[in-house]
Every structure is written in C-alpha cells, then in structure tokens.
Write a protein that holds these residues in place. Structure first.
Motif, PDB file in Angstrom:
ATOM      1  N   HIS A  66      -6.480   2.233  10.680  1.00 20.83           N
ATOM      2  CA  HIS A  66      -5.461   2.221  11.726  1.00 20.83           C
ATOM      3  C   HIS A  66      -4.303   1.299  11.354  1.00 20.83           C
ATOM      4  N   LEU A  67      -4.592   0.387  10.423  1.00 29.19           N
ATOM      5  CA  LEU A  67      -3.558  -0.532   9.927  1.00 29.19           C
ATOM      6  C   LEU A  67      -3.806  -0.715   8.437  1.00 29.19           C
ATOM      7  N   LEU A  68      -2.743  -0.645   7.658  1.00 33.33           N
ATOM      8  CA  LEU A  68      -2.875  -0.792   6.214  1.00 33.33           C
ATOM      9  C   LEU A  68      -2.187  -2.090   5.797  1.00 33.33           C
ATOM     10  N   LEU A  69      -2.920  -2.925   5.044  1.00 35.04           N
ATOM     11  CA  LEU A  69      -2.353  -4.180   4.550  1.00 35.04           C
ATOM     12  C   LEU A  69      -2.206  -4.082   3.042  1.00 35.04           C
ATOM     13  N   LEU A  70      -1.015  -4.339   2.537  1.00 34.23           N
ATOM     14  CA  LEU A  70      -0.779  -4.251   1.093  1.00 34.23           C
ATOM     15  C   LEU A  70      -0.256  -5.592   0.599  1.00 34.23           C
ATOM     16  N   ASP A  71      -0.970  -6.177  -0.352  1.00 35.47           N
ATOM     17  CA  ASP A  71      -0.552  -7.466  -0.900  1.00 35.47           C
ATOM     18  C   ASP A  71       0.062  -7.247  -2.280  1.00 35.47           C
ATOM     19  N   GLU A  72       1.352  -7.363  -2.373  1.00 35.92           N
ATOM     20  CA  GLU A  72       2.072  -7.147  -3.634  1.00 35.92           C
ATOM     21  C   GLU A  72       1.616  -5.863  -4.319  1.00 35.92           C
ATOM     22  N   PRO A  73       1.788  -4.720  -3.668  1.00 36.64           N
ATOM     23  CA  PRO A  73       1.187  -3.493  -4.199  1.00 36.64           C
ATOM     24  C   PRO A  73       1.742  -3.059  -5.549  1.00 36.64           C
ATOM     25  N   LEU A  74       2.876  -3.608  -5.944  1.00 32.73           N
ATOM     26  CA  LEU A  74       3.469  -3.153  -7.214  1.00 32.73           C
ATOM     27  C   LEU A  74       3.350  -4.189  -8.317  1.00 32.73           C
ATOM     28  N   SER A  75       2.644  -5.300  -8.037  1.00 30.80           N
ATOM     29  CA  SER A  75       2.649  -6.379  -9.023  1.00 30.80           C
ATOM     30  C   SER A  75       1.865  -6.027 -10.277  1.00 30.80           C
ATOM     31  N   ALA A  76       0.829  -5.164 -10.151  1.00 31.12           N
ATOM     32  CA  ALA A  76       0.018  -4.846 -11.331  1.00 31.12           C
ATOM     33  C   ALA A  76       0.570  -3.633 -12.074  1.00 31.12           C
ATOM     34  N   THR A  77       1.655  -3.058 -11.541  1.00 36.38           N
ATOM     35  CA  THR A  77       2.195  -1.827 -12.110  1.00 36.38           C
ATOM     36  C   THR A  77       3.303  -2.165 -13.101  1.00 36.38           C
ATOM     37  N   ASP A  78       3.241  -1.578 -14.309  1.00 37.95           N
ATOM     38  CA  ASP A  78       4.316  -1.880 -15.251  1.00 37.95           C
ATOM     39  C   ASP A  78       5.602  -1.182 -14.798  1.00 37.95           C
ATOM     40  N   LEU A 116       3.891   5.247  -2.461  1.00 36.67           N
ATOM     41  CA  LEU A 116       3.765   4.379  -1.289  1.00 36.67           C
ATOM     42  C   LEU A 116       4.638   4.882  -0.152  1.00 36.67           C
ATOM     43  N   ARG A 117       5.881   5.280  -0.480  1.00 35.02           N
ATOM     44  CA  ARG A 117       6.776   5.777   0.570  1.00 35.02           C
ATOM     45  C   ARG A 117       6.150   6.968   1.277  1.00 35.02           C
ATOM     46  N   ARG A 118       5.517   7.833   0.456  1.00 32.78           N
ATOM     47  CA  ARG A 118       4.920   9.039   1.013  1.00 32.78           C
ATOM     48  C   ARG A 118       3.754   8.682   1.949  1.00 32.78           C
ATOM     49  N   VAL A 119       2.841   7.814   1.466  1.00 32.73           N
ATOM     50  CA  VAL A 119       1.647   7.560   2.275  1.00 32.73           C
ATOM     51  C   VAL A 119       1.938   6.615   3.438  1.00 32.73           C
ATOM     52  N   LEU A 120       3.014   5.835   3.339  1.00 37.15           N
ATOM     53  CA  LEU A 120       3.319   4.908   4.425  1.00 37.15           C
ATOM     54  C   LEU A 120       4.030   5.583   5.591  1.00 37.15           C
ATOM     55  N   ALA A 121       4.575   6.787   5.340  1.00 37.22           N
ATOM     56  CA  ALA A 121       5.325   7.460   6.394  1.00 37.22           C
ATOM     57  C   ALA A 121       4.428   7.674   7.611  1.00 37.22           C
ATOM     58  N   GLY A 122       4.843   7.156   8.744  1.00 34.82           N
ATOM     59  CA  GLY A 122       4.083   7.342   9.974  1.00 34.82           C
ATOM     60  C   GLY A 122       2.871   6.449  10.107  1.00 34.82           C
ATOM     61  N   ARG A 123       2.667   5.539   9.147  1.00 35.07           N
ATOM     62  CA  ARG A 123       1.508   4.665   9.195  1.00 35.07           C
ATOM     63  C   ARG A 123       1.924   3.256   9.617  1.00 35.07           C
ATOM     64  N   THR A 124       1.053   2.568  10.347  1.00 39.12           N
ATOM     65  CA  THR A 124       1.321   1.179  10.683  1.00 39.12           C
ATOM     66  C   THR A 124       0.853   0.331   9.501  1.00 39.12           C
ATOM     67  N   ALA A 125       1.768  -0.475   8.954  1.00 37.79           N
ATOM     68  CA  ALA A 125       1.405  -1.206   7.740  1.00 37.79           C
ATOM     69  C   ALA A 125       2.117  -2.554   7.669  1.00 37.79           C
ATOM     70  N   VAL A 126       1.483  -3.484   6.966  1.00 36.42           N
ATOM     71  CA  VAL A 126       2.108  -4.771   6.653  1.00 36.42           C
ATOM     72  C   VAL A 126       2.063  -4.934   5.142  1.00 36.42           C
ATOM     73  N   ILE A 127       3.216  -5.194   4.541  1.00 37.48           N
ATOM     74  CA  ILE A 127       3.299  -5.328   3.087  1.00 37.48           C
ATOM     75  C   ILE A 127       3.781  -6.721   2.720  1.00 37.48           C
ATOM     76  N   VAL A 128       3.033  -7.394   1.871  1.00 34.22           N
ATOM     77  CA  VAL A 128       3.497  -8.661   1.323  1.00 34.22           C
ATOM     78  C   VAL A 128       4.237  -8.346   0.031  1.00 34.22           C
ATOM     79  N   THR A 129       5.442  -8.853  -0.100  1.00 34.57           N
ATOM     80  CA  THR A 129       6.182  -8.600  -1.338  1.00 34.57           C
ATOM     81  C   THR A 129       7.163  -9.736  -1.558  1.00 34.57           C
ATOM     82  N   HIS A 130       7.571  -9.961  -2.812  1.00 34.07           N
ATOM     83  CA  HIS A 130       8.727 -10.819  -2.950  1.00 34.07           C
ATOM     84  C   HIS A 130       9.825 -10.150  -3.759  1.00 34.07           C
TER      85      HIS A 130
END
Lengths: 346, 262
Positions: free
Chosen positions: A151-163, A174-188
């Motif tokens: 019901h809630l998606l938490l993402l911690d630096e989801p792109l940090s391990a991606t080259d 991410l844009r696709r799956v986040l559409a319409g979803r309640t989410a909190v993303i940590v990013t810098h």
C-alpha cells in the motif's frame, strides 16, 4: 491510500512529520545523516518511534497504543543494497512475498513472473543474484517489493547501485511503476527528485526544514541543503522529436536525450547556469536554443554573477556583466548550446 | 584466495609459535612411534573395542542431535532478541565449557541420580537414568552444547539482520523469516557447530565416568575403554587412541570446510 506520519526518535535525534496523498510520490532529500533512511525505517516498522503516529489508508501503523509489526504493514521497502536472498533464484526471490502471503508455489511464481516482466527482468528469472549486475539486482529487488502489492512503497536511493548507462532505463521503469502509487523516495539527486517526485521534503538534522512541489523547491530553495544542490535550469514541455521539446511558452529546445524522446510525451530540459551565455541581441549564426526576456535580478555568486531571467539563470563573469552593461528590467537573449542541454522523459 | 597484502609480523614471533605447534604435534608423533602396526587391525576390531566404538558413535550422534534441538533455539534467542537476564543466560550456557567434566558429572548425578533432585520423582515413574546409556548421552550433551551455541550465536551476530528485515517487509511472519532466511543463512555455522559438538561428545570422559559409570556395552565409550586398556593392554590403548586421532582429524577438516560460507 494516503499516509500521515509523525514520529520522534530520541536516539537518532529525529522529529519528523510528513503527509503523502494517495497515489503521490514524496521525495526525501537531505545531507548524509539528516535522518532520511531513519524515516523509512520507522515507516517500515524496523525502528520504533518514541512518540508519534502513522496512519496509512485509515489504519494506524503505530501510536502510543498500537504497534503493527513490519510483516503486517503492507509497506514495501527497497533498500540501497538490493539485499536479494543469495541462495534463492531471481524468481524465488520475487515469489518470496506472495508465498509469505499464503499463495501456493505455482501461484506465487506466476505473480513473480508478472512483476519481473513489469521491470524488464523476465529473462533473469532463473539466475542467482550473484550472477547479476548491480542495476539488474536493483530491478529484481523492485519487482520483489512490488509483488506483495504494498500500500506504500519506500525506496532508499533506488538508483545508487545502477551504473550511469542503466540509470535512464531504471528511471523509466520507476516512473512507470510509481504512477498512481503512494511512495516515499530517499534521494540526493535533484534530477531523480524532479523526475520521480511530486513533492519533496528537505531534512536537516532530523527535522523537515522545507517542503513543497519538487520544482518549486529547487527553483526557489529556502533551505541550505536544497540551495546547495539546486540551481539547475529546468524547462518542462512536450517532446516534438527524439531530441527536442516545445516549452509551454512556445520556445523550442534542442538537447541530448538520455533515451530518445517520443513526440507528444511530456519532457524535461535541464541545463547548468554556467552553460548559458547572455547577449544584448540575438547573436549571429543560428544557435539552436535561445530565450528572450527581461532581466529579473542580478546577484553576485561565489565567483560568477547570476543573471536571472524569469525561471532561468545564467552564471557569467563580472567582466561580462560590465561589458554587456545590462541592468534589471532590460531585455536580453540567453543562448545555450544543444550539447549542454540534457533531455528527459518527464 | 584472498591475497590482500599484509603488514609483516615481527620475525621473532615465529619462534614461540613454532614451539607451541611442536608441543601439540610431538606427543601425537610419540604415540605414532609406539603403535604396533602389525597387530593394529586385530586390536581395533576386538569385540571390546568394537562395542565401545559403536556405543561412542551412537551416543555421540544422539547427543549431537539433542544439541541441535536445544542449542539452535538458545543461540537464536541469544543472538537475535534482547531480554532481561540475557547476559546471565549467556554465561550459564558457556559454563560447561569451562567446568571440569568431572564436576559436570557430579552435578548431573545429583540432579538425575537415584538420590538426586529429580531422580526420586523419575524413579517413581520407573525411570532410572544414572549408569545407563541415557546418562552417557546426557553427559555428552551437557558438555558439547556450548560448542554449538557459541559458534551459531557468533554467526548470527556477524551476519546482521538486514535480510531478515527485508523478509519481514515482504510480509513474512517471524517463523517464516527464521525458516526461509535466518537458518539457510547460518547453515554453515550450524553444521560446523554440530561437527564440533559431535567431536566433543565423542571425546567425553570425565562426566561420563562419574554420571554413567563404565559398564561394557552400556556406558563404556571409547575414551573409557582406552583408559581401562591402558592398564592391562597398552598396545590396545594406543591402537584405539589412533582411531580417535583419525576421527578428530576428520572432524576438524569437515568443520573447516563447512564453516566456509558458500
């Protein structure tokens, strides 16, 4: 499925309140140690708050009287490390959640296959996590988190391990799956926040110091942290070709897309203020990107002078300012080489 | 192989280290020189030796299983939860490791023996434990359990809880997390702990002779047989000792192999 959250954790000097409306994505930004990951840990139920309460979909997650353990919260967490179970195949990793929710083995595997397709990782199903690249592992971990229908998606630096090369694809996913979803993303990363989050909250020393619509926060930052990482020029528009977009005011911008744009799709142009040059009148030749407008402010920065024209900023040397002899209110032409402009699906 | 460059250790330190190794190897070599190689097969297959060896293997295997049944939960409680009295429990679990085995035997005797704390009640149900094969197994379990608990608790602590946290957010109940994440993760440590417990049980002497006595076929395990033969037939004692040395060597190589994570 909206979230309201308020929690204080003394050990971690954290005192934060947040709200995420149903179907929206909130970005948490802030320096290392500002408490971003702690907020996620409290939400997921991995850290107990000393006081506060959280309500997801009208159901209390924790409060002075209530404590829902992590496995009953229906909150998916994607940590910085993918943390795939090393002894299970990719498909078994993704099937783990559905299995735990009581699905039969074949049914859980079917669900897993579906989510692997959803994150473009169906071909990895039978591999072991150790055989995957960092970016692939992150994709599989995303599928695993989604497979439980959180019901809630938490993402911690989801792109940090991606080259870098894979980041554009992962961002798309991410844009696709986040559409319409309640989410909190940590990013810098400003860009990830702009492209993925509706709103951002800036954390400093365990407190929220600024919240607002993502682009507002980065255009007119009020907190030190947001100011230190923002300053990028961002222009939204609609793609007109694989490497161009038309802004809402009709200006056409050419640039380098991270993935070829689809005409008609929303798009975002991003460029650094140092890449912008300022002229009194349109220069000779035909530079592809030009903006015309009156100067709204002139402010000295550390080494350069920031010329603000509406939402756009140009950093030029003090010498140039003197040579141009421009003043606030006077009309100027801003010029940016196409090679200096990054274009994104946005 | 991991070949990270290391800082040199001072060269003099090799001298005491070599002396220490020699101290361990020399007695084993000395025993080798006294082995009656011609009669060895006959000595280790004599009826008395065979009976003792089979009893040792049987009791040690059961003791190891008991260590797993009780030791794994103890290690999980110590390594994965926090509760009042945890430090006390940790010390208590370790006690058999430092207690002289003969003291352990006396303690068991005064608990489960005829006049022991529970012995009387057990006897009312027709259960006699002291001086039975059950007593051998209990003595071995008592002294061997800490090996399993210590090695497993260490592995649990060093492995961290991040995978278990992820499993919980995926909706796995605590039992599911334990079964599908925690235990598979520390399986190598469970295996090496079990192997060490087995070795300790196999070598058990003091607690066994005190609590279980030395009845041939019932409680006389291989170490007890060796001790008795030492007086009457030294050649046989040496031959049987060789059997235990070989078993010990096998156990160590097995433990080292299983301790390495996959």
């Amino acid at each position: 499925m909206s979230l309201t959250f308020r929690a204080a954790v003394k050990d971690r000097d954290l005192d934060v309140s947040l709200e995420v409306p149903h179907g929206r994505t909130l970005g948490l930004i802030g320096a290392n140690g500002s408490g971003k990951s702690s907020v996620l840990a409290v939400l997921a139920g991995l850290v107990r708050a000393d006081s506060g309460t959280a309500v997801l979909d009208g159901e209390e997650l924790f409060s002075a009287r209530v404590w829902v353990p992590p496995h009953r919260r229906r909150i998916g967490l994607l940590a910085q490390d993918s943390l795939l179970f090393p002894r299970m195949s990719v498909v078994d990793n993704v099937a783990f959640g559905p299995r735990s929710q009581g699905l039969s083995r074949p049914a859980a595997r079917a669900v897993a296959q579906h989510w692997l397709i959803e994150v473009d990782a169906a071909d990895l199903a039978d591999r072991k996590p150790s055989e995957l690249s960092g970016g692939q592992q992150q994709r599989v971990a995303l599928a695993r988190a989604l497979a439980t229908q959180p019901h809630l998606l938490l993402l911690d630096e989801p792109l940090s391990a991606t080259d870098v090369g894979m980041a554009a694809m992962m961002r798309q996913t991410l844009r696709r799956v986040l559409a319409g979803r309640t989410a909190v993303i940590v990013t810098h990363h400003v860009l990830d926040a702009v492209l993925l989050c509706d709103r951002v909250a800036v954390l400093e020393a365990g407190r929220v110091v600024e919240t607002g619509r993502t682009e507002e926060v980065f255009r007119r930052p009020r907190s030190d942290f947001a100011a230190s990482i923002s300053g990028l020029n961002m222009v939204r528009g609609v793609a007109t070709g694989p490497d161009s977009l038309v802004a809402t005011d009709g200006t056409v911008i050419h640039g380098e897309p991270d993935m070829a744009l689809t005409p008609g799709d929303p798009a975002l142009a991003v460029f650094r203020p140092e890449a912008v040059s300022v002229h009194r009148s349109a220069p000779g030749g035909s530079p592809r990107n030009q903006f015309l407008g009156p100067v709204t402010s002139i402010e000295p920065q550390a080494h350069l002078v920031r010329i603000q024209v509406g939402d756009l900023g140009a950093d030029i040397t003090a010498d140039s300012v003197a040579r141009l002899a421009i003043d606030v209110g006077e009309s100027v032409v801003l010029v940016i080489k196409a090679a200096e402009v990054s274009l994104y699906h946005g | 192989m991991n070949r990270t460059p290391r800082l040199d250790v001072p060269s003099w330190i090799f001298v005491p280290a070599a002396a220490g190794s020699l101290f361990i190897v020399l007695p084993l070599l000395a025993m080798l020189t006294r082995v009656d190689w011609a009669d060895l097969p006959a000595l280790i297959t004599s009826p008395g030796a065979r009976t003792a060896l089979l009893l040792s293997l049987k009791t040690s295997t059961i003791a190891t299983l008991l260590c797993l049944v009780f030791g794994v939960p103890m290690a999980i409680i110590l390594g994965r939860s926090t509760f009042r009295g945890q430090d006390v429990m940790r010390s208590v679990v370790l006690l058999p490791l430092v207690l002289p085995p003969v003291v352990a035997g006396i303690a068991l005797l005064y608990t489960f023996g005829r006049r022991g704390l529970l012995g009387g009640s057990l006897e009312a149900f027709g259960i006699q434990i002291a001086f039975s094969t059950t007593a051998v197994i209990m003595a071995q379990t008592f002294v061997a359990m800490p090996f399993l608990v210590v090695s497993l608790e260490g592995a649990l602590r060093s492995s961290g809880q991040r995978y278990e946290e992820v499993a919980a957010t995926l909706g796995a109940r605590p039992t599911t997390v334990l079964r599908r994440v925690t235990l598979p993760m520390v399986l190598p440590a469970v295996a090496s702990g079990a192997v060490l417990s087995f070795a300790r049980a196999l070598g058990e002497f003091g607690a066994t002779i005190t609590f279980a006595g030395s009845l041939q076929g019932t409680t006389r395990t291989l170490p007890l047989e060796i001790y008795l033969q030492r007086e009457v037939d030294p050649d046989s004692a040496i031959a049987l000792s060789m059997v235990l040395v070989v078993v010990a060597a096998l156990v160590i190589s097995l433990a080292r192999r299983t301790a390495r994570p996959a």
